[in-house]
Write an enzyme that holds these catalytic residues in place. Sequence first.
Site, PDB file in Angstrom:
ATOM      1  N   GLU A   1      18.218  49.197  64.187  1.00  0.00           N
ATOM      2  CA  GLU A   1      19.057  50.130  63.429  1.00  0.00           C
ATOM      3  C   GLU A   1      19.840  51.031  64.386  1.00  0.00           C
ATOM      4  OE1 GLU A   1      20.198  50.883  60.292  1.00  0.00           O
ATOM      5  OE2 GLU A   1      21.112  52.623  61.267  1.00  0.00           O
ATOM      6  N   ALA A   2      21.136  51.077  64.156  1.00  0.00           N
ATOM      7  CA  ALA A   2      22.001  51.902  65.002  1.00  0.00           C
ATOM      8  C   ALA A   2      21.645  53.383  64.890  1.00  0.00           C
ATOM      9  CB  ALA A   2      23.463  51.693  64.606  1.00  0.00           C
TER      10      ALA A   2
ATOM     11  N   HIS B   1      31.333  51.969  47.076  1.00  0.00           N
ATOM     12  CA  HIS B   1      30.613  50.856  46.468  1.00  0.00           C
ATOM     13  C   HIS B   1      31.173  49.497  46.880  1.00  0.00           C
ATOM     14  CE1 HIS B   1      28.840  53.562  43.046  1.00  0.00           C
ATOM     15  NE2 HIS B   1      28.370  53.830  44.225  1.00  0.00           N
TER      16      HIS B   1
ATOM     17  N   ALA C   1      25.171  43.997  50.793  1.00  0.00           N
ATOM     18  CA  ALA C   1      26.241  44.023  49.794  1.00  0.00           C
ATOM     19  C   ALA C   1      27.448  43.180  50.211  1.00  0.00           C
ATOM     20  CB  ALA C   1      26.686  45.468  49.550  1.00  0.00           C
TER      21      ALA C   1
ATOM     22  N   PRO D   1      25.756  49.951  42.842  1.00  0.00           N
ATOM     23  CA  PRO D   1      25.334  48.721  43.512  1.00  0.00           C
ATOM     24  C   PRO D   1      23.947  48.742  44.152  1.00  0.00           C
ATOM     25  CG  PRO D   1      26.858  49.933  44.893  1.00  0.00           C
ATOM     26  CD  PRO D   1      26.766  50.691  43.601  1.00  0.00           C
TER      27      PRO D   1
HETATM   28  C1  LIG Z   1      27.755  58.438  50.545  1.00  0.00           C
HETATM   29  C2  LIG Z   1      27.289  57.276  49.732  1.00  0.00           C
HETATM   30  C3  LIG Z   1      26.658  57.500  48.499  1.00  0.00           C
HETATM   31  C4  LIG Z   1      26.237  56.417  47.736  1.00  0.00           C
HETATM   32  N1  LIG Z   1      25.571  56.667  46.559  1.00  0.00           N
HETATM   33  C5  LIG Z   1      25.135  55.629  45.816  1.00  0.00           C
HETATM   34  C6  LIG Z   1      24.404  55.845  44.629  1.00  0.00           C
HETATM   35  O1  LIG Z   1      24.149  56.981  44.237  1.00  0.00           O
HETATM   36  N2  LIG Z   1      23.993  54.762  43.924  1.00  0.00           N
HETATM   37  C7  LIG Z   1      24.248  53.487  44.344  1.00  0.00           C
HETATM   38  O2  LIG Z   1      23.829  52.549  43.669  1.00  0.00           O
HETATM   39  N3  LIG Z   1      24.940  53.252  45.449  1.00  0.00           N
HETATM   40  C8  LIG Z   1      25.378  54.288  46.207  1.00  0.00           C
HETATM   41  N4  LIG Z   1      26.071  54.045  47.360  1.00  0.00           N
HETATM   42  C9  LIG Z   1      26.303  52.641  47.757  1.00  0.00           C
HETATM   43  C10 LIG Z   1      25.079  52.062  48.456  1.00  0.00           C
HETATM   44  O3  LIG Z   1      24.649  52.990  49.426  1.00  0.00           O
HETATM   45  C11 LIG Z   1      25.408  50.770  49.161  1.00  0.00           C
HETATM   46  O4  LIG Z   1      25.881  49.840  48.243  1.00  0.00           O
HETATM   47  C12 LIG Z   1      24.154  50.202  49.842  1.00  0.00           C
HETATM   48  O5  LIG Z   1      23.582  51.136  50.722  1.00  0.00           O
HETATM   49  C13 LIG Z   1      24.496  48.982  50.603  1.00  0.00           C
HETATM   50  O6  LIG Z   1      23.324  48.524  51.244  1.00  0.00           O
HETATM   51  P1  LIG Z   1      23.419  47.586  52.503  1.00  0.00           P
HETATM   52  O7  LIG Z   1      22.028  47.235  52.876  1.00  0.00           O
HETATM   53  O8  LIG Z   1      24.377  46.505  52.190  1.00  0.00           O
HETATM   54  O9  LIG Z   1      24.119  48.451  53.656  1.00  0.00           O
HETATM   55  P2  LIG Z   1      23.767  49.873  54.252  1.00  0.00           P
HETATM   56  O10 LIG Z   1      22.783  50.557  53.374  1.00  0.00           O
HETATM   57  O11 LIG Z   1      25.049  50.511  54.567  1.00  0.00           O
HETATM   58  O12 LIG Z   1      23.000  49.553  55.606  1.00  0.00           O
HETATM   59  C14 LIG Z   1      23.612  49.038  56.744  1.00  0.00           C
HETATM   60  C15 LIG Z   1      22.834  49.564  57.946  1.00  0.00           C
HETATM   61  O13 LIG Z   1      23.202  48.786  59.084  1.00  0.00           O
HETATM   62  C16 LIG Z   1      23.308  49.641  60.203  1.00  0.00           C
HETATM   63  N5  LIG Z   1      24.208  48.986  61.169  1.00  0.00           N
HETATM   64  C17 LIG Z   1      25.517  48.703  61.025  1.00  0.00           C
HETATM   65  N6  LIG Z   1      25.985  48.058  62.105  1.00  0.00           N
HETATM   66  C18 LIG Z   1      24.945  47.919  62.948  1.00  0.00           C
HETATM   67  C19 LIG Z   1      24.795  47.312  64.251  1.00  0.00           C
HETATM   68  N7  LIG Z   1      25.807  46.716  64.861  1.00  0.00           N
HETATM   69  N8  LIG Z   1      23.572  47.362  64.837  1.00  0.00           N
HETATM   70  C20 LIG Z   1      22.518  47.973  64.214  1.00  0.00           C
HETATM   71  N9  LIG Z   1      22.607  48.554  62.999  1.00  0.00           N
HETATM   72  C21 LIG Z   1      23.804  48.517  62.376  1.00  0.00           C
HETATM   73  C22 LIG Z   1      23.849  50.937  59.629  1.00  0.00           C
HETATM   74  O14 LIG Z   1      23.538  52.017  60.492  1.00  0.00           O
HETATM   75  C23 LIG Z   1      23.160  51.014  58.278  1.00  0.00           C
HETATM   76  O15 LIG Z   1      21.949  51.746  58.321  1.00  0.00           O
HETATM   77  C24 LIG Z   1      26.470  55.105  48.183  1.00  0.00           C
HETATM   78  C25 LIG Z   1      27.091  54.886  49.419  1.00  0.00           C
HETATM   79  C26 LIG Z   1      27.479  55.958  50.208  1.00  0.00           C
HETATM   80  C27 LIG Z   1      28.104  55.705  51.554  1.00  0.00           C
HETATM   81  C1  LIG Z   2      26.116  58.583  41.438  1.00  0.00           C
HETATM   82  O1  LIG Z   2      26.383  58.365  42.791  1.00  0.00           O
HETATM   83  C2  LIG Z   2      27.750  58.329  43.130  1.00  0.00           C
HETATM   84  C3  LIG Z   2      27.825  57.991  44.580  1.00  0.00           C
HETATM   85  O2  LIG Z   2      27.603  56.638  44.702  1.00  0.00           O
HETATM   86  C4  LIG Z   2      28.370  59.663  42.793  1.00  0.00           C
HETATM   87  O3  LIG Z   2      29.731  59.697  43.159  1.00  0.00           O
HETATM   88  C5  LIG Z   2      28.215  59.842  41.324  1.00  0.00           C
HETATM   89  O4  LIG Z   2      28.838  60.994  40.900  1.00  0.00           O
HETATM   90  C6  LIG Z   2      26.749  59.862  40.967  1.00  0.00           C
HETATM   91  N1  LIG Z   2      26.595  59.955  39.546  1.00  0.00           N
HETATM   92  C7  LIG Z   2      25.684  60.684  38.988  1.00  0.00           C
HETATM   93  C8  LIG Z   2      25.646  60.650  37.517  1.00  0.00           C
HETATM   94  O5  LIG Z   2      24.903  61.323  39.637  1.00  0.00           O
END
Ligand SMILES: Cc1cc2nc3c(=O)[nH]c(=O)nc-3n(C[C@H](O)[C@H](O)[C@H](O)COP(=O)(O)OP(=O)(O)OC[C@H]3O[C@@H](n4cnc5c(N)ncnc54)[C@H](O)[C@@H]3O)c2cc1C
Ligand SMILES: *[C@@H]1O[C@H](CO)[C@@H](O)[C@H](O)[C@H]1NC(C)=O
Length: 630
Positions: free
Chosen positions: A81-82, A566, A600, A611
């Site tokens: 993990e980075a 997302h 994702a 998601p």
């Molecule tokens: C601010 C924010 C709020 C969100 N809120 C919601 C929510 O409320 N509900 C919801 O359903 N979804 C939410 N999402 C979306 C959700 O977080 C993502 O869809 C989900 O985390 C994707 O999971 P993943 O495993 O594909 O990638 P990620 O969770 O992004 O994980 C990827 C990981 O890989 C690591 N990485 C990347 N490149 C490298 C490398 N070269 N070497 C080592 N490590 C590396 C990163 O540091 C990271 O930890 C949110 C996203 C963000 C950014």
């Molecule tokens: C759910 O999470 C998203 C971020 O992914 C945020 O923008 C949104 O407002 C949140 N909704 C609720 C109901 O908390």
Amino acid sequence: MDSRFPFSSVLLVGILAKVASGIVGASVGSDGVSDIFGNHFGQPGVNATYDYIVVGGGNAGNTIAVRLALDPANYSVAVIEAGNFYEILNGNRTQVPGYNYIGALSSFVGDEPASLTAFGLKTEPQAGYNGREIIYVAGQSFGGGRKVACMYFLANQTRPSAGSHDHWADFVGDDFWTWDNVYPYYKKSVTFIPPDYTKIDPSINITWDSTSIGPEEGPLHISYGNFQGHFGSHLGASLDKLGFEKLAGINSGKMIGYGTVTSTVDPRTATRDSSETSFLQLAARNSNIQIYPNTLAKKILFDADKKATGVLVQGNFATAQFEYKLKAAKEVIVSAGVWHSPQLLMVSGVGPACTLKAHGIDVVSDLPGVGQNERDQPFMALTYKVSVTTNTQMVAGNPKVNAEAVAEYLDHQSGRLSGIGAGQAVAFEKIPAPYRNKYSNSTLQYLSAFPEDWPEVEYLPLESSGFPADIGPDDNYLLIGAAMLSPKSIGNMTIASADVLDPPVISPNWLLDPADLEQIIAAVHRIREIAFNSSIVEEEYLPGPDVTTDAEIAAWLKENMSLIYHGGSTCRMGPKSDPDSVVDTRARVRGVKGLRVVDASAFPFVPPGQPMSVVYMFAERIADAILNDL
Ligand SMILES: Cc1cc2nc3c(=O)[nH]c(=O)nc-3n(C[C@H](O)[C@H](O)[C@H](O)COP(=O)(O)OP(=O)(O)OC[C@H]3O[C@@H](n4cnc5c(N)ncnc54)[C@H](O)[C@@H]3O)c2cc1C
Ligand SMILES: *[C@@H]1O[C@H](CO)[C@@H](O)[C@H](O)[C@H]1NC(C)=O
Ligand SMILES: *[C@@H]1O[C@H](CO)[C@@H](O)[C@H](O)[C@H]1NC(C)=O
Ligand SMILES: *[C@@H]1O[C@H](CO)[C@@H](O)[C@H](O)[C@H]1NC(C)=O
Ligand SMILES: *[C@@H]1O[C@H](CO)[C@@H](O)[C@H](O)[C@H]1NC(C)=O
Ligand SMILES: *[C@@H]1O[C@H](CO)[C@@H](O)[C@H](O)[C@H]1NC(C)=O
Ligand SMILES: *[C@@H]1O[C@H](CO)[C@@H](O)[C@H](O)[C@H]1NC(C)=O
Ligand SMILES: *[C@@H]1O[C@H](CO)[C@@H](O)[C@H](O)[C@H]1NC(C)=O
Ligand SMILES: *[C@@H]1O[C@H](CO)[C@@H](O)[C@H](O)[C@H]1NC(C)=O
Ligand SMILES: *[C@@H]1O[C@H](CO)[C@@H](O)[C@H](O)[C@H]1NC(C)=O
């Protein structure tokens, strides 16, 4: 203790179940077994071999790594993990749910691409957004998906519609992904904790569909938090009036309607649960998993047979910058998220051949779809002055309100800080007449291809919102947002160089297709109907009464619309006949061996809704496919 990593006592308690005190070091439990904290962490700089190497400790990465590590076969598994542990990087900000909203008061750090704390990627100028460049947060810590220095919580969760999953199965040509075949995997990750009405206001009658829970109990806790706010019943009444169906939760395959959404909060401690607190710590207690924090994967290594043999990594990458190799006896699993998974594939020789050659990268597998077909959910929100109490005063820093919130949280694990402060009256629909009647024929035709139960818009009320500078001590504002769930615009990314330290060039292309502007203008009208049919809305603060015609709304949106993070599908799953398919239906990368993309980015498209649940399901499903040869 290993002085390289300043672990918090909270983390220690989580990782070492037998630790009696909060001392970072070694421990002897009641049964005499000693455990050394550092045992769970890989040795930086030492070349090592594991059965499975998972790149990325985000939601997908932690989930699949832990399922592999906990298998009775006792596979050796490493997670690279980075980032680091968010409890260390960010104090209590990402642990206390209510601090979701206090970010506005904290200073923003980590917007620099590839800094120690977050990948703050900046998009290319977005033509649909009047050429604005937008920071696209990509989490960089165990648990992924969140920017560690700011306000957001990865917290609320919904599950997609059943029809959208059957659409997935049709698209990829494999029943492995039908709703009936994935629903058990949605349930597998989670343990649901029902509302505790000694903590939540009992007049809030939360219903849920008990068939969406169990029978297994997964490591991740979902609940309604211990705080739900005061706006829900009022918006609910408005939604009733407008004909929205009230649903018992949004976790059992039905979305069109409205309900209360679950969040990843453990209500017993009122702290945020994540793939780190749940999955990763479970494996650290019960398996031989090796965790590599602050470690960047630079390249996937292949042998002459195009089999992935391991990963070239850079340790402690913000400072020391030494490289070493981690070998994979069985497989390399890439879970680096929507922008970094395709980047890592490309710098390793997997992607569009012409792009790779232009950067002097040897082509291992020519896959034109890597970095293409990005699907997203463009987002915007309107702000209302309301007559019920919201989080406005807390966000505005009202000292009395804040002191009460902290006291209630610490004494009873309840109150404003104990939940994400929203979740009620989250609504989904296909845009109805009369707004739909204004759509162009091409937009109507485009939308007609979606399953009947696939909503086009998600309406999200949120307790936090902007407020005027002259806010009074009793003023309250509520934000009602809309995420587009069936946008026509398709995004993309590419690499800037052959080095992962150079941030990927990303372009979500929000609102680029005129169909999307038609849809989002309709959503603005619908939000206003919901708002002004409720008894709590006093006036619209943003964009306000001067923005009323479709042309005015369009102009406002192009300047003010934003994002909800997302994104997905940059390494999309598809049938062999799909020239853009990057992975097959078991997430195996085409044209090479021993390599999967599990996150994702591998979705064929982003299903409707939040998601996060899909990411966990995906990792669970592929873990099972690997372990049981499905
Ligand atoms: C601010 C924010 C709020 C969100 N809120 C919601 C929510 O409320 N509900 C919801 O359903 N979804 C939410 N999402 C979306 C959700 O977080 C993502 O869809 C989900 O985390 C994707 O999971 P993943 O495993 O594909 O990638 P990620 O969770 O992004 O994980 C990827 C990981 O890989 C690591 N990485 C990347 N490149 C490298 C490398 N070269 N070497 C080592 N490590 C590396 C990163 O540091 C990271 O930890 C949110 C996203 C963000 C950014
Ligand atoms: C759910 O999470 C998203 C971020 O992914 C945020 O923008 C949104 O407002 C949140 N909704 C609720 C109901 O908390
Ligand atoms: C699992 O494998 C590790 C080596 O990777 C070994 O030390 C340990 O004893 C094994 N555990 C079991 C239960 O076989
Ligand atoms: C809660 O809502 C359900 C379903 O709408 C209803 O059957 C029940 O009577 C309600 N309970 C209370 C206490 O209002
Ligand atoms: C580890 O791998 C690197 C890169 O291949 C190599 O230069 C180094 O000598 C190896 N170190 C050891 C101790 O084997
Ligand atoms: C979070 O940490 C800060 C800084 O230590 C502290 O002031 C605040 O009271 C803490 N919040 C809670 C709810 O414990
Ligand atoms: C749109 O479709 C309708 C019915 O299919 C047709 O009557 C109408 O002429 C079409 N409009 C345009 C602008 O093509
Ligand atoms: C991404 O999309 C934009 C808008 O269509 C286009 O101009 C750009 O060339 C695309 N980039 C890549 C790498 O495909
Ligand atoms: C309430 O909703 C109806 C649609 O059912 C709409 O016609 C009306 O304008 C709305 N009322 C207000 C005050 O916006
Ligand atoms: C919306 O855009 C206008 C420019 O048209 C800008 O002045 C304003 O600050 C923006 N509002 C928000 C909330 O970003």
